[in-house]
Design a protein around this motif. Sequence first.
Motif, mmCIF file in Angstrom:
data_model
loop_
_atom_site.group_PDB
_atom_site.id
_atom_site.type_symbol
_atom_site.label_atom_id
_atom_site.label_comp_id
_atom_site.label_asym_id
_atom_site.label_seq_id
_atom_site.Cartn_x
_atom_site.Cartn_y
_atom_site.Cartn_z
ATOM 1 N N LYS A 1 -1.596 4.375 -4.038
ATOM 2 C CA LYS A 1 -0.478 4.782 -4.889
ATOM 3 C C LYS A 1 -0.648 4.250 -6.305
ATOM 4 O O LYS A 1 -0.308 4.929 -7.283
ATOM 5 C CB LYS A 1 0.849 4.291 -4.309
ATOM 6 N N ASP A 2 -1.161 3.046 -6.417
ATOM 7 C CA ASP A 2 -1.395 2.450 -7.734
ATOM 8 C C ASP A 2 -2.591 3.107 -8.426
ATOM 9 O O ASP A 2 -2.532 3.435 -9.616
ATOM 10 C CB ASP A 2 -1.633 0.948 -7.584
ATOM 11 N N MET A 3 -3.663 3.331 -7.690
ATOM 12 C CA MET A 3 -4.888 3.858 -8.284
ATOM 13 C C MET A 3 -4.731 5.294 -8.784
ATOM 14 O O MET A 3 -5.394 5.696 -9.744
ATOM 15 C CB MET A 3 -6.047 3.775 -7.282
ATOM 16 N N GLN A 4 -3.864 6.062 -8.158
ATOM 17 C CA GLN A 4 -3.726 7.454 -8.577
ATOM 18 C C GLN A 4 -3.128 7.586 -9.982
ATOM 19 O O GLN A 4 -3.184 8.653 -10.599
ATOM 20 C CB GLN A 4 -2.873 8.236 -7.575
ATOM 21 N N LYS A 5 -2.601 6.494 -10.506
ATOM 22 C CA LYS A 5 -2.057 6.497 -11.867
ATOM 23 C C LYS A 5 -3.145 6.266 -12.923
ATOM 24 O O LYS A 5 -2.899 6.434 -14.117
ATOM 25 C CB LYS A 5 -0.993 5.410 -12.006
ATOM 26 N N ALA A 6 -4.338 5.860 -12.485
ATOM 27 C CA ALA A 6 -5.413 5.518 -13.410
ATOM 28 C C ALA A 6 -6.219 6.741 -13.836
ATOM 29 O O ALA A 6 -6.166 7.797 -13.201
ATOM 30 C CB ALA A 6 -6.338 4.479 -12.773
ATOM 31 N N LYS A 7 -6.987 6.581 -14.898
ATOM 32 C CA LYS A 7 -7.899 7.616 -15.356
ATOM 33 C C LYS A 7 -9.242 7.446 -14.666
ATOM 34 O O LYS A 7 -9.802 6.363 -14.651
ATOM 35 C CB LYS A 7 -8.073 7.532 -16.868
ATOM 36 N N THR B 1 2.591 1.794 7.503
ATOM 37 C CA THR B 1 3.782 2.613 7.681
ATOM 38 C C THR B 1 3.703 3.838 6.775
ATOM 39 O O THR B 1 2.934 3.865 5.808
ATOM 40 C CB THR B 1 5.062 1.834 7.342
ATOM 41 N N GLU B 2 4.487 4.855 7.078
ATOM 42 C CA GLU B 2 4.508 6.063 6.259
ATOM 43 C C GLU B 2 4.935 5.750 4.827
ATOM 44 O O GLU B 2 4.425 6.360 3.875
ATOM 45 C CB GLU B 2 5.457 7.090 6.868
ATOM 46 N N MET B 3 5.831 4.823 4.644
ATOM 47 C CA MET B 3 6.288 4.453 3.311
ATOM 48 C C MET B 3 5.169 3.826 2.481
ATOM 49 O O MET B 3 5.152 3.952 1.250
ATOM 50 C CB MET B 3 7.454 3.463 3.413
ATOM 51 N N GLU B 4 4.227 3.155 3.135
ATOM 52 C CA GLU B 4 3.141 2.482 2.415
ATOM 53 C C GLU B 4 2.020 3.427 2.039
ATOM 54 O O GLU B 4 1.255 3.160 1.123
ATOM 55 C CB GLU B 4 2.578 1.352 3.273
ATOM 56 N N PHE C 1 -9.828 -0.916 5.407
ATOM 57 C CA PHE C 1 -9.001 0.267 5.636
ATOM 58 C C PHE C 1 -7.582 0.014 5.128
ATOM 59 O O PHE C 1 -6.991 0.854 4.428
ATOM 60 C CB PHE C 1 -8.992 0.587 7.132
ATOM 61 N N LEU C 2 -7.026 -1.149 5.466
ATOM 62 C CA LEU C 2 -5.698 -1.506 4.988
ATOM 63 C C LEU C 2 -5.684 -1.681 3.479
ATOM 64 O O LEU C 2 -4.775 -1.189 2.786
ATOM 65 C CB LEU C 2 -5.243 -2.800 5.667
ATOM 66 N N LEU C 3 -6.678 -2.371 2.940
ATOM 67 C CA LEU C 3 -6.766 -2.631 1.506
ATOM 68 C C LEU C 3 -6.762 -1.332 0.704
ATOM 69 O O LEU C 3 -5.997 -1.175 -0.254
ATOM 70 C CB LEU C 3 -8.029 -3.432 1.203
ATOM 71 N N VAL C 4 -7.615 -0.396 1.086
ATOM 72 C CA VAL C 4 -7.705 0.875 0.361
ATOM 73 C C VAL C 4 -6.372 1.616 0.414
ATOM 74 O O VAL C 4 -5.854 2.063 -0.622
ATOM 75 C CB VAL C 4 -8.825 1.760 0.944
ATOM 76 N N ASN C 5 -5.819 1.744 1.597
ATOM 77 C CA ASN C 5 -4.595 2.527 1.744
ATOM 78 C C ASN C 5 -3.427 1.937 0.967
ATOM 79 O O ASN C 5 -2.608 2.687 0.412
ATOM 80 C CB ASN C 5 -4.237 2.667 3.220
ATOM 81 N N LEU C 6 -3.350 0.622 0.888
ATOM 82 C CA LEU C 6 -2.251 -0.006 0.161
ATOM 83 C C LEU C 6 -2.419 0.075 -1.353
ATOM 84 O O LEU C 6 -1.455 -0.171 -2.088
ATOM 85 C CB LEU C 6 -2.108 -1.470 0.586
ATOM 86 N N LEU C 7 -3.607 0.404 -1.831
ATOM 87 C CA LEU C 7 -3.855 0.482 -3.279
ATOM 88 C C LEU C 7 -3.875 1.910 -3.819
ATOM 89 O O LEU C 7 -3.932 2.108 -5.034
ATOM 90 C CB LEU C 7 -5.180 -0.213 -3.617
ATOM 91 N N THR D 1 -4.507 12.978 -5.279
ATOM 92 C CA THR D 1 -4.497 11.797 -6.149
ATOM 93 C C THR D 1 -5.512 11.841 -7.285
ATOM 94 O O THR D 1 -5.370 11.107 -8.267
ATOM 95 C CB THR D 1 -4.781 10.526 -5.326
ATOM 96 N N GLY D 2 -6.552 12.645 -7.142
ATOM 97 C CA GLY D 2 -7.617 12.661 -8.139
ATOM 98 C C GLY D 2 -8.600 11.519 -7.998
ATOM 99 O O GLY D 2 -9.508 11.357 -8.824
ATOM 100 N N ILE D 3 -8.455 10.715 -6.950
ATOM 101 C CA ILE D 3 -9.357 9.577 -6.740
ATOM 102 C C ILE D 3 -10.680 10.069 -6.169
ATOM 103 O O ILE D 3 -10.707 10.903 -5.265
ATOM 104 C CB ILE D 3 -8.723 8.550 -5.785
ATOM 105 N N THR D 4 -11.777 9.542 -6.696
ATOM 106 C CA THR D 4 -13.112 9.823 -6.169
ATOM 107 C C THR D 4 -13.427 8.832 -5.063
ATOM 108 O O THR D 4 -13.395 7.611 -5.277
ATOM 109 C CB THR D 4 -14.172 9.705 -7.277
ATOM 110 N N PHE D 5 -13.720 9.343 -3.882
ATOM 111 C CA PHE D 5 -14.071 8.503 -2.735
ATOM 112 C C PHE D 5 -15.551 8.699 -2.407
ATOM 113 O O PHE D 5 -15.999 9.830 -2.224
ATOM 114 C CB PHE D 5 -13.221 8.872 -1.515
ATOM 115 N N SER D 6 -16.295 7.603 -2.315
ATOM 116 C CA SER D 6 -17.729 7.722 -2.042
ATOM 117 C C SER D 6 -18.230 6.536 -1.242
ATOM 118 O O SER D 6 -17.571 5.502 -1.126
ATOM 119 C CB SER D 6 -18.518 7.826 -3.347
ATOM 120 N N SER D 7 -19.429 6.700 -0.687
ATOM 121 C CA SER D 7 -20.144 5.624 -0.029
ATOM 122 C C SER D 7 -21.554 5.577 -0.605
ATOM 123 O O SER D 7 -21.950 6.480 -1.350
ATOM 124 C CB SER D 7 -20.180 5.845 1.489
#
Length: 419
Positions: A207-213, A414-417, A199-205, A291-297
């Motif tokens: 902002k970076d991932m939304q820049k990807a194609k 945090t909200e900033m993260e 949960f922490l790993l995904v949330n912290l990444l 963000t345009g990120i695809t989230f799946s399980s």
Amino acid sequence: MKLSTAIAAILPLSAAAFAPASFHATKSKTSLNLRPIASNNESVTSTTTLNALTTTELPDKLYIPQGKEVPKVLGGLKIGTRKLCVVTGASSGLGLNASASLAKTGRHFVVMACRDVEKGKRVAKEKGLPEGSYTVMKLELASLQSVRDFIANLKAFKSARPLNNLICNAAVYRPTDPEPAWTDDGFEMSMGVNHLSHFLLVNLLLKDMQKAKDPRVCIVGSITGNSNTVGGGLVYPRADLGNLSGFEAGAKNPIAMADGKPFFGAKAYKDSKVCNMMTVSQLHDRYHEKTGITFSSMYPGCIADTNLFREKRSWFRKGFPWFMKYVTGGYVGMEEAGDRLAQVIDDPQCKKSNVYWSWNGGAKQVGRWSSDGKPKGAGGSGGEIFENEQSDAVTDPVTAEKMWITSVKAVGLTEMEMV
């Protein structure tokens, strides 16, 4: 004896069959050979630092920040034009095979996130991952600090280029433990590793991932968390988060279960997988449009001959794969399971967000007999990918919202993260 009765009798003995390949983490006291800090003509390494610590300075932890991995740099030169993908739990089982499947396409550079870096390097070579298609980085999911250190190292390695794909696969399964084990942060081990650290790993990444194609996040699910399946509905105990009173109370030692009740190892795993699948839906609702990120399980099938059963008696290790192949029809081999997980990341048809992907019937029934002697329709080998349905417990929006809010608090986001 009816077939359904026989299945119900044997499945509780092997609930772990419906779990992804996992690692068993235990805490033990560390014995150190103490020596002085390196002299001027010695190189000071993380090992040197650890050896210099006294017993009182070294707590009973699975991750020691003073000995964290030195960041790798200039990864952009290695990655080239390929997509960058992180896979947790990549040193064995499903994670290793998915890493190999992605790397061998030539379209992905894989960061194998592992507890044991040296093992990761060894098995990657043994598995035949092409040279220059991967790197191995330290990630101890039993420590939130390790998650943050891993992200810092990942950013140093990849520099300005964004992360394209993230696979949250690693899992702990401890059904026979009479007492709970705890992560470095005081969480029950199954929930801490399987859900909270991811949960922490995904949330912290994000902002970076939304820049990807075409960025994608896949959190591996399990039929054990879905009560509308054979493994989740017939195998005791059922997953049940209750009113999340354990999460509301902080989810830390001595609180071992999400519902606040006494520890039950098999249920702890199932509850964590419910949280995994709920997290996917919450991520989609909150961030997909933004963000345009695809989230799946996904559920890869029953990997019945995994090393997860190495402590079982020989008759079980020999008989259970056969039972899953020819009676329930739920069996899938390790390589095919890895290909399935890789497909969710690589296949254009899997770009749709908030989907629980399955194959060959999705394990909602016992397989139907077919002319090739292998039952069909129970989520096992073969069949086509499809959008599966989750149980009402997984899709409950009120509980999912509560799970999200309490998880944010538990891991210290945090909200900033956050996005």
